[in-house]
Design a protein around this motif. Structure first.
Motif, short mmCIF file in Angstrom:
data_model
loop_
_atom_site.label_atom_id
_atom_site.label_comp_id
_atom_site.label_asym_id
_atom_site.label_seq_id
_atom_site.Cartn_x
_atom_site.Cartn_y
_atom_site.Cartn_z
N ALA A 35 9.74 4.61 -2.91
CA ALA A 35 8.30 4.34 -2.90
C ALA A 35 8.04 3.11 -2.06
CB ALA A 35 7.81 4.12 -4.32
N ARG A 89 5.13 15.98 1.81
CA ARG A 89 3.93 16.06 2.64
C ARG A 89 4.14 16.95 3.86
NH1 ARG A 89 2.53 9.61 2.71
NH2 ARG A 89 1.88 9.43 0.53
N LEU A 125 -5.41 0.28 4.15
CA LEU A 125 -5.68 1.68 3.78
C LEU A 125 -6.55 2.35 4.83
CD1 LEU A 125 -5.67 3.95 1.55
CD2 LEU A 125 -7.83 2.96 0.80
N TYR A 161 -0.34 -0.48 -6.12
CA TYR A 161 -0.38 -1.64 -7.03
C TYR A 161 -1.35 -2.68 -6.50
CZ TYR A 161 4.30 0.48 -7.48
OH TYR A 161 5.34 1.36 -7.55
N GLU A 209 6.63 0.88 1.26
CA GLU A 209 5.27 0.70 1.78
C GLU A 209 5.05 1.57 3.00
OE1 GLU A 209 3.88 -1.37 5.48
OE2 GLU A 209 5.86 -1.49 4.58
N TRP A 210 6.10 1.75 3.82
CA TRP A 210 5.88 2.50 5.04
C TRP A 210 7.11 3.35 5.32
CZ3 TRP A 210 1.98 4.24 7.32
CH2 TRP A 210 2.08 4.75 8.61
N ILE A 218 -0.54 5.79 2.83
CA ILE A 218 0.20 4.59 2.41
C ILE A 218 0.35 4.59 0.90
CG2 ILE A 218 -0.71 3.29 4.36
CD1 ILE A 218 -2.46 1.76 2.34
N TRP A 219 -0.42 5.42 0.21
CA TRP A 219 -0.27 5.53 -1.23
C TRP A 219 0.82 6.55 -1.56
CZ3 TRP A 219 -6.17 5.90 -2.80
CH2 TRP A 219 -6.74 4.62 -2.66
N GLY A 220 1.08 6.70 -2.84
CA GLY A 220 2.15 7.63 -3.22
C GLY A 220 1.71 9.07 -3.32
N PHE A 248 -2.18 13.26 5.34
CA PHE A 248 -2.18 11.95 4.70
C PHE A 248 -2.24 10.83 5.72
CE2 PHE A 248 -0.44 14.68 1.44
CZ PHE A 248 -1.02 14.18 0.29
N LEU A 249 -1.65 11.09 6.89
CA LEU A 249 -1.71 10.12 7.98
C LEU A 249 -2.11 10.88 9.24
CD1 LEU A 249 1.72 8.47 7.15
CD2 LEU A 249 -0.49 7.43 6.73
N VAL A 281 -4.72 7.41 3.54
CA VAL A 281 -4.25 7.41 2.16
C VAL A 281 -2.74 7.66 2.08
CG1 VAL A 281 -6.38 8.04 1.00
CG2 VAL A 281 -4.96 9.82 2.02
N GLY A 317 3.70 5.57 -7.53
CA GLY A 317 2.84 4.73 -6.71
C GLY A 317 3.65 3.92 -5.71
N THR A 318 2.98 3.43 -4.68
CA THR A 318 3.63 2.52 -3.75
C THR A 318 3.03 1.13 -3.94
OG1 THR A 318 1.96 2.77 -2.03
CG2 THR A 318 3.72 4.42 -2.11
N ILE A 319 3.59 0.15 -3.25
CA ILE A 319 3.06 -1.20 -3.46
C ILE A 319 1.58 -1.27 -3.08
CG2 ILE A 319 5.29 -2.31 -3.06
CD1 ILE A 319 4.01 -3.16 -0.30
N TRP A 320 1.15 -0.35 -2.24
CA TRP A 320 -0.28 -0.37 -1.87
C TRP A 320 -1.14 0.12 -3.01
CZ3 TRP A 320 -1.39 -3.40 1.87
CH2 TRP A 320 -0.45 -3.65 2.87
N GLU A 355 9.40 4.96 -12.68
CA GLU A 355 8.06 5.03 -12.09
C GLU A 355 8.03 4.46 -10.67
OE1 GLU A 355 4.63 5.68 -12.46
OE2 GLU A 355 4.44 4.38 -10.76
#
Lengths: 990, 218, 456
Positions: A44, A793, C59, C412, A46-47, C66-68, A871-872, C64, C407-410, A39
């Motif tokens: 995954a 993406r 965020l 969580y 953060e950036w 930064i999310w998965g 998304f960004l 968004v 998911g990413t740490i953001w 999972e």
């Protein structure tokens, strides 16, 4: 996991064809699932990493302030700046189109360039140019971005110090003075392949003024083999071109003739004209492909024989022998089993159609194959019919490898005083064994004319920024000799100079501007009477009348075959071969800084931002590697570590990799992307070397826009054979059920007026990607970078899906362009809470960016997943020069909004408004979508499906017509014609 | 136990509760009003211009046709702004030394264009096309007001989406004969009966076409 | 109340209490000095709240991205958390409203903080619909209001229905909770020592004097609200389930969603009540008010709703097979054996297997076991939403567009942040308001029983 669902579905299916997307999937190997089952996989993060390479993404954060405020602030006060003196041809708000020509490998491709108030924004093909006929390839489409590349070299420098043009002229002419006494024996000019008559005139003039000076040409995507073979077969170098319109049977010998080499776009068009199946499909030609790595031609072939590149000459010779070509004999030519049967069948098919068939040798195949091809075509009376010999298009065709070697020797011997590198990047692209870079340092005076400051600039004292082809006057000749004038659409953005202007320095005290030079050289060629008129016409048409080269009937030297066959060395059984090819995106590396091309999913692998080692499934198993595992490839005394990509249909014992990556110096986008393979190349055989491959145990993350999965018995691509169609014209429709129109929760829309629709003919799609880039250029689609692509993406509105079918050694490959379907019952429309996506009165599925709040519900509910989300902050709103190139008729999307294919609604509205003003209906063909316009094979047609006579309506009435996922009753407006093939009976039965 | 609250608190609390309701309603009303107010729409606000150009003088006074300066209004999405030379055509002779026109003259001299302040400024995601509106018989006055009565140019209409939609839903209320498009003074005798006729004559598309999102947004 | 005499049934209130002692015991929780552990707990949850604000700020700065989330998986943790929180709220409303109308006196000792829990859960839930937007600053476009654009929201979209459902839910819950509080606020006003406390409680009590007329109005208002809230128990999560059921994705497009979402909501809600009640009664020594009886009743409700949810899972699988729709069939196979099989089987273990222990009285009467089980079920219900959302999205119709999600740490951080928000609010509540309804407890005292039984 994958086995079970596949079995149950394939058994449940009427047409039990087994589609699969890659090996891992065919084997249902658990490896595919790794990193997915867990999972929180490492990526995954953060950036996005690797952003440093693409700074514009880093700016995303800062730009929020603006984006965020848009919600509540008032509009800023803007101003209007009218002309001081308005040019009379310009009507503000209306684009103008200019004809010009782009060269790749020296050969010209005619273009029409759209210009808004003096800013070129979009490139189209020139319908009246023989190499284009209105179509383009991906390179031409993307070259507009190169014009606005902020990383292009902007300063004329000497030893990194800023100078001006005058300084350079003075310095160079001082050198020349010194050389005059020596007849210029210290002068060496190095160019790429040159077909420009003007430039050749200039160089010849230089050589007249300095008799002992030398001119060398080096094109990394070299055609030496073609030239040598031509010399061997006809006694001198000739241009060979193919007329596929009259070819019933085509045999491609490791030849990707629809995408590679001069005139490829034209060949693709001619070929497609014989593949588009209408009615009973009479007149459809048949294509046999004998090739190593799968190519576009291979995916279209009715029969494909996968052999190692090293074995292609043998197969060619065997074919020649089968056809009774004198001199094609020898034990080495004995083939066994399937190969022998294949060659026999091909030979029989060829012999049945003398004069209406052709054998095409590959651009990158060794000379022997070309010689044999010449002999076979001669034997089959193809010469003059499907094969045309003309005088060479290059005024000075030479063996470039030896030309370059000669230069290096001269450099080593210190005989070179002035090295003029006019275009090209030899330090990066010269065969490694020549060690060009260190040799050139021996020349006391070195200058480099180039559009980017690159590896070669590092080795030159002087760097002169080269003007982009849209900024400069020049000329070029097409594959058939047709000459075109290249006219600038815009003043050089960074004060670049053209090759002509630099060469002029050699000849004139005060070098003239490009226009004068080019015009003068044509004054001498065109009839003096009415020169102005013909010059203007040439500029307007984009071609110069009567410059196409006439066909010749050269005597064929029969003994060339014996020499060729004698030269063939069968490859050792264990030996692994490394096949090098120019990259489908960055070519020889010149496009490495072009974000559009870097992010363009490569054919077959759908990889972006990387080059890889393509290997066969069996070989991967032997090496114990999977896609993404890094291997070390050793060849020509050098080594490179690059990731593996397992490619079904790739021959065993062979590794294919693309050149043009690992640029050490070019720009923010391209520097350091991928691995440089030029060091693995050797001058003698540039495209094929012996290699050793060892696994390193490392892994890298590759960004492919398609993960590999089963078709699960679904029929996105419906395909069949001509025979099947004739037996049962309805077989395509029967593959899936078509629900009744009224089966809907909501009342159906009515379309009393126009109803736009688009159809794609899968039989002729080569997957060449021209449409993808065309769409990107037309619709201001941003580049997102490798990491974002890996997160799924990518922003392309138009994607080309790839499906495999059959066995892993030799699968059938299907390309399927997928864009928004503009469903009449669109699942996206009903779920958008703010009505940002709506149904237009003409059946378009409108997307209103400025209303979108970004719930992504529409994308979730879209069964085709053709919607793309910002998304960004992806589109660069800060680099001014990039904004010049944007299409002013299309909104630039900000962060947080959904976007998708609009059928180029800006073009529809434009055409409709013009029609309404003239009080007439919009004519069929008046609106062309960007993808349709670019497509070399005309596989896409767009129009009003309510108009019974429109082309799209006719396509939709074909028996092979079907809608993607139409069983969901979305009633797509984008529809497809099934992919038909025309296999030969003997091979089918065998 | 001592009382902590005065009796009046009861009334007070009742009032507050009711007042809260009206307050909320009131705030919403104010927000809506503000959204449509000139503060937000810039309607009738005169913006600073490099030259105090008077449409009244040029149109009503001198009787210039709109198209003399806005030359591409019939052919292009953009109506066109007069180039400096256009201004100088006349102002070489008349007012040739007026200090007011110095910016124009200097522009002509130096070749640096004049920066006019945009008065009618639609958002960048709205693609308005002058030529088609003109061709379909929508008069300049409908959107720009009586410029012949404007000494200084100002925005005559709110230019908000609901305002655009008003006409796109009921073109018959605005459409006029083609020859009256550029007239400042034309008055329909009876728009109610004339409108539908002209809509048919000019082949103006139905509301469903005109209100499709992609008609204005791309 | 007859069943209270049955053997082995613990009473719903400890022996020997009078209305006076009840009032003392509950109100002193609020009025006596704050215990140290409260500061610790509140402090910790505040830290999580800060984490929440940080995550949200980042965020809003980046987007968004930064999310998965990606294409095809456009929703992930965000909507999962939304549905999870909304679901949790339901127990509160059920206990307060339905059990009130069904005259289940045992509810009286737990309804107060169950309602509070509802309120706070809805507060947490309602952040996600805004946070998950690409352009959160225009969230108000989802609401119908007269605007200068001349357009309305798109009323066919379930997301618009959500706006109505959730906002109504929040309003009613707030009113219900507050109205219920008024008499107790008065009590606190009268018992509070400090002036400020008196004033604040006084204002909140709105001049309650406990007159017959007050009681009369109060009762009717309370029952009326209960009536309203009763519909919400069913409607809200049905509407939420439409977000999926009205989509056409395999695994979403099914009619069983509304009932089984509602059941799931109550299931997770009661689990959360247990999770909160058990430490609460221990901390304040309220074992006599929240007795083993309460815990057992709630355990039984969990068992029942758990079984309904299980039935839902089975129906999903059955329908996939029965419809013979290749996409549905593949969806099920993929859920059970695909890349997210682990999450699927985990949720089965948590939601279907674990509650079976509740058949055993020994488990039902073990506080520790119930506490553990309740947490397990909460995890299970979160996983359920995650699986529904992700497995249906990541492999839908065209294999070419299949993808994966994580998911990413953001993701969580945001989730943990909302948990912090929830706890912080909870801590404030138990500190400053009576966590148990004082006056309603009085009604279940033996001395009040005569009234109770005599009453209508």
């Amino acid at each position: 996991m994958s086995d079970e669902p596949r079995d149950e579905s394939s058994s449940a299916r009427p047409h039990g064809r087994q589609f699969w997307r890659s090996l891992a999937e065919l084997e249902g190997s658990p490896g595919v699932e790794e990193g997915r089952g867990d999972e929180f996989p490492p990526q995954a993060s953060e950036w996005p990493d690797g952003l440093d390479r693409r700074r514009f993404l880093q700016l995303a954060g800062a730009s929020l302030a603006l984006a965020g405020l848009q919600g509540c602030t008032r509009q800023p006060v803007e101003s209007i700046v009218p002309y001081v003196r308005q040019p009379e041809e310009i009507v503000p708000g209306r684009p103008l189109f200019y004809a010009t020509v782009m060269t790749l490998g020296g050969y010209g491709h005619g273009l029409l360039v759209e210009s808004h108030e003096g800013r070129p924004t979009k490139i189209e093909g020139n319908p009246s140019h023989p190499a284009s006929l209105g179509s383009t390839d991906a390179y031409a489409q993307a070259s507009i971005l190169g014009l606005y590349d902020p990383d292009r070299s902007q300063l004329l420098t000497e030893l990194r110090g800023v100078r001006i043009w005058k300084d350079f002229v003075a310095a160079l002419q001082a050198r020349l003075k010194a050389q005059e006494a020596l007849d210029g024996e210290g002068i060496r000019i190095l160019t790429e392949t040159v077909t420009s008559p003007t430039l050749v005139d200039q160089i010849r003039a230089v050589l007249d003024r300095f008799p002992k000076a030398r001119w060398h040409q080096w094109e990394p995507v070299t055609r030496d083999a073609v030239r040598l073979a031509s010399r061997a077969a006809f006694g001198r170098i000739l241009e060979t071109r193919y007329d596929l319109r009259s070819a019933d049977v085509i045999v491609a010998l490791d030849a990707d003739f629809v995408t590679a080499g001069p005139g490829a776009v034209r060949r693709a068009r001619d070929f497609a004209d014989r593949r588009r199946v209408r009615g009973d499909g009479s007149g459809m030609c048949r294509l046999y492909a004998i090739e190593s790595a799968p190519t576009a031609a291979g995916t279209l072939a009715d029969h494909r024989l996968a052999v190692r590149a090293g074995a292609v000459p043998i197969v060619a010779a065997a074919l020649a022998r089968e056809l009774g070509v004198p001199g094609a004999t020898g034990a080495a030519l004995a083939l066994e089993g399937s190969q022998a049967r294949f060659v026999r069948a091909v030979a029989a098919d060829l012999l049945a159609r003398p004069g209406r068939c052709v054998v095409i040798p590959g651009e990158y195949a060794p000379a022997a194959v070309h010689v044999l091809a010449h002999a076979i075509n001669h034997r089959l009376d193809a010469s003059g019919a499907t094969v045309v010999q003309t005088e060479p298009v290059e005024p000075e065709p030479i063996d470039q490898a030896s030309s370059l070697r000669e230069l290096v020797e001269a450099l080593r011997a210190g005989r070179v005083d002035l090295l003029a590198i006019v275009g090209g990047n030899p330090v990066h692209t010269a065969p490694a064994d020549l060690r060009f870079a260190e040799a050139m340092l021996r020349a006391p005076f070195r200058f480099h004319l180039a559009t980017e400051e690159d590896e070669t600039s590092d080795y030159c004292q002087w760097h002169v920024p080269e003007a982009h082809f849209l900024e400069a006057w020049s000329d070029a000749r097409a594959f058939d000799g047709t000459a075109s004038i290249a006219q600038p659409l815009i003043e050089p953005l960074y004060g670049g100079r053209s090759a002509h202007e630099v060469l002029a320095v050699f000849l004139e005290e005060t070098p003239r501007p490009g226009l004068a030079i080019v015009q003068e050289s044509w004054r001498s060629r065109l009839p003096a009477a009415g020169f102005e008129a013909s010059w203007r016409r040439s500029l307007h048409d984009g071609v110069i009348e009567g410059t196409a080269l006439p066909a010749l009937t050269p005597a064929h030297r029969a003994d060339s075959v014996r020499e060729a066959v004698g030269s063939i060395r069968p490859p050792g059984e264990e030996a692994i071969e490394l096949v090098l090819r120019p990259d489908p995106s960055v070519f020889d590396g010149r496009f490495a800084n072009n974000g559009w091309l870097q992010e363009l999913p490569r054919p077959l692998s759908k990889l972006t931002w990387d080059n890889v080692a393509y290997v066969s499934p069996a070989m991967a198993r032997r090496l114990g590697v999977a896609s993404g595992d890094v291997v070390e490839v050793q060849a020509s005394g050098a080594a490179a570590r690059l990731p593996v990509w397992v490619l079904p249909g790739h021959p065993d014992g062979s590794v294919t990799a693309h050149l043009g990556y690992g640029r050490r110096r070019i720009g923010r986008v391209g520097t350091g992307v991928g691995v440089d393979l030029y060091p693995l190349r050797d001058a003698v055989s540039p495209w094929l070397v012996e290699a050793a491959v060892t696994r390193t145990g490392e892994r890298t993350d590759l960004a492919s826009t398609q993960e590999h999965f089963l078709m699960e018995g679904r029929h996105p691509v419906r395909r069949g054979t001509l025979a099947e169609l004739r037996a049962n014209p309805g077989f395509v429709a029967e593959m899936e059920e078509r629900p009744a129109r009224e089966e809907s929760f909501y009342p159906p829309h009515s379309y009393p007026g126009r109803a736009w629709g688009l159809a794609v003919d899968l039989s002729v799609c080569t997957g060449c990607n021209a449409c993808v880039i065309a769409c990107q250029a037309e619709n201001n689609i941003p580049v997102v970078g490798k990491d974002q692509v890996r997160r799924g993406r990518e922003m392309h509105w138009l994607r080309i899906d790839r499906y495999y079918e059959g066995q892993e050694e030799d699968p059938a490959v299907h390309n399927m362009p997928v864009m928004c379907m503009h469903c009449e019952q669109a699942p996206c429309e009903v779920v958008c809470p703010v009505g940002a996506t709506n149904h237009s009165s003409e059946g378009l599925n409108d997307m209103v960016y400025n209303r979108c709040v970004g719930t992504r519900y529409c994308s979730n509910n879209c069964p085709y997943k053709v919607r793309r989300f910002n998304f960004l902050q992806y589109s660069d709103e800060r680099t001014p020069v990039l904004q010049l190139g944007r299409n002013p008729d299309v909104t630039v999307r900000s962060r947080g909004v959904m976007e998708k294919c609009t059928y180029c609604v800006q073009r529809i509205n434009g055409a409709r408004i013009e029609a309404e003003k003239e009080g007439r209906p919009v004519r069929d063909g008046e609106v062309t979508t960007a993808c349709q316009q670019a497509c070399p094979t005309q596989a896409i047609v767009f129009g009003d499906i309510n108009d019974r006579q429109s082309r799209v309506a006719l396509w939709r009435s074909e028996p092979t017509h079907y809608g993607l996922l139409e069983e969901l009753n979305t009633r797509p407006r984008t529809t497809y014609l099934a992919k038909l093939s025309n296999p030969s009976d003997d091979l089918e039965r065998g | 136990m001592s009382q902590i609250f005065h009796r009046s608190t009861n009334t007070l609390s009742r009032v507050t509760i009711y007042a809260a309701v009206f307050l909320a309603a009131g705030l919403l009303f104010v927000a809506a009003a503000l959204d449509r107010s000139p503060y937000n729409t810039r309607q009738d606000v005169v913006l600073k211009q490099p030259v105090p150009f008077s449409h009244r003088h040029h149109v009503a006074g001198l009787g210039l046709d709109c198209r003399y300066c806005h030359s591409s209004v019939e052919t292009s999405a953009f109506a066109g702004m007069p180039s400096t030379t256009t201004c100088m055509n006349c102002h070489k002779q008349i007012w040739s030394d007026s200090p007011m026109l110095e910016p124009v003259r200097s522009s002509a001299r130096t070749g640096t264009p004049i920066r006019w302040t945009r008065v009618h400024d639609l958002p960048d995601f709205v693609y308005f096309n002058h030529s088609i509106h003109v061709a379909k018989g929508i008069g300049c006055v409908s959107c720009h007001g009586r410029v012949d009565e404007m000494p200084l140019m100002r925005q005559a209409q709110p230019l908000q989406m609901e305002w655009c939609l008003g006409c796109h839903r009921h073109p018959e209320e605005q459409v006029r004969p083609r020859d009256a498009v550029f007239s400042q003074t034309w008055q329909a005798g009876d728009q109610a009966s004339l409108g539908p006729i002209l809509v048919r004559e000019h082949r103006i598309r139905g509301a469903r076409d005109l209100t499709s999102c992609s008609t204005c947004h791309r | 109340m007859t069943e209270r005499t049955l053997p082995g049934r613990p009473p719903i209130i400890g022996p020997g209490y009078t209305s006076g002692t009840v009032t003392d015991k509950i109100s002193e929780v609020v009025l006596k000095r704050t215990p140290r552990w409260w500061y610790v707990g509140f402090g910790l949850s505040l830290i999580l709240v800060l984490l929440f604000f940080y995550a949200v700020a980042y965020l809003f700065t980046k987007g968004v991205g930064i999310w998965g989330v990606n294409v095809p998986v456009g929703w992930g943790w965000d909507i999962t958390n939304f549905v999870w929180w909304i679901g949790i709220g339901h127990a509160g409303t059920l206990i307060s409203a339905i059990l009130l109308l069904l005259r289940q006196p045992w509810r009286n000792s737990i309804n107060r903080f169950a309602e509070a829990m509802t309120l706070f859960a809805v507060a947490c839930a309602s952040t996600y619909p805004i946070l998950h937007l690409g352009r959160p600053w225009v969230f108000y476009w989802l609401m119908p209001y007269p605007n200068s654009l001349g357009i309305w929201p798109q009323f066919r979209s379930p997301l618009v229905w959500d706006v109505f459902a959730v906002s109504t839910y929040a309003t009613i819950s707030l009113l219900f909770w507050f109205v219920g509080l008024i008499p107790d606020l008065a009590t606190l006003r009268d018992r509070a020592a400090g002036k400020t406390a008196k004033v604040v409680y006084g204002i909140l009590a709105m001049g309650w004097r406990g007159s017959a007329r007050h009681w009369h109005n109060y009762e009717s208002a309370y029952v009326m609200l209960a009536g309203l809230a009763t519909f919400l128990v069913v409607s809200v999560h049905s509407v939420v389930s439409f977000d999926f059921a009205s989509g056409l994705l395999p695994g979403w497009h099914t009619t069983v969603f509304p009932p089984y979402f509602v059941a799931g909501a109550i299931y997770s809600g009661f689990a959360m009540v247990l999770t909160l009640a058990i430490p609460l009664r221990a901390a304040f020594g309220l074992q006599d008010f929240i007795t083993a009886r309460h815990l057992q009743n709630m355990a039984k409700v969990m068992l029942a709703t758990g079984l309904i949810v299980g039935y839902g899972y089975l129906i999903e699988i059955f329908l996939a097979w029965y419809s013979n729709d290749p996409y549905e069939k593949y969806m099920v196979v993929n859920r059970v054996m695909g890349p997210y099989a682990f999450q699927y089987w985990a949720l089965i273990a948590c939601n279907i297997v674990s509650p079976q222990f509740l058949w055993l009285r020994r488990v039902r009467s073990s506080t520790a076991a119930l506490f553990v089980l309740s947490i397990v079920v909460n995890i299970g219900m979160w996983l359920e939403r995650y699986v529904i959302i992700v497995t249906s999205l990541h492999r839908d119709f065209l294999p070419s567009s299949w993808g994966t999600y994580s998911g990413t740490i953001w993701d969580y951080a945001t989730f943990i942040g909302t948990i912090g928000l929830f706890l912080a609010l909870m801590f404030l509540f138990i500190r400053f308001l009576p966590a148990i309804s004082i006056f309603e407890m009085r009604t279940i005292l033996p001395e009040a029983r005569s009234v109770e039984e005599g009453g209508p």
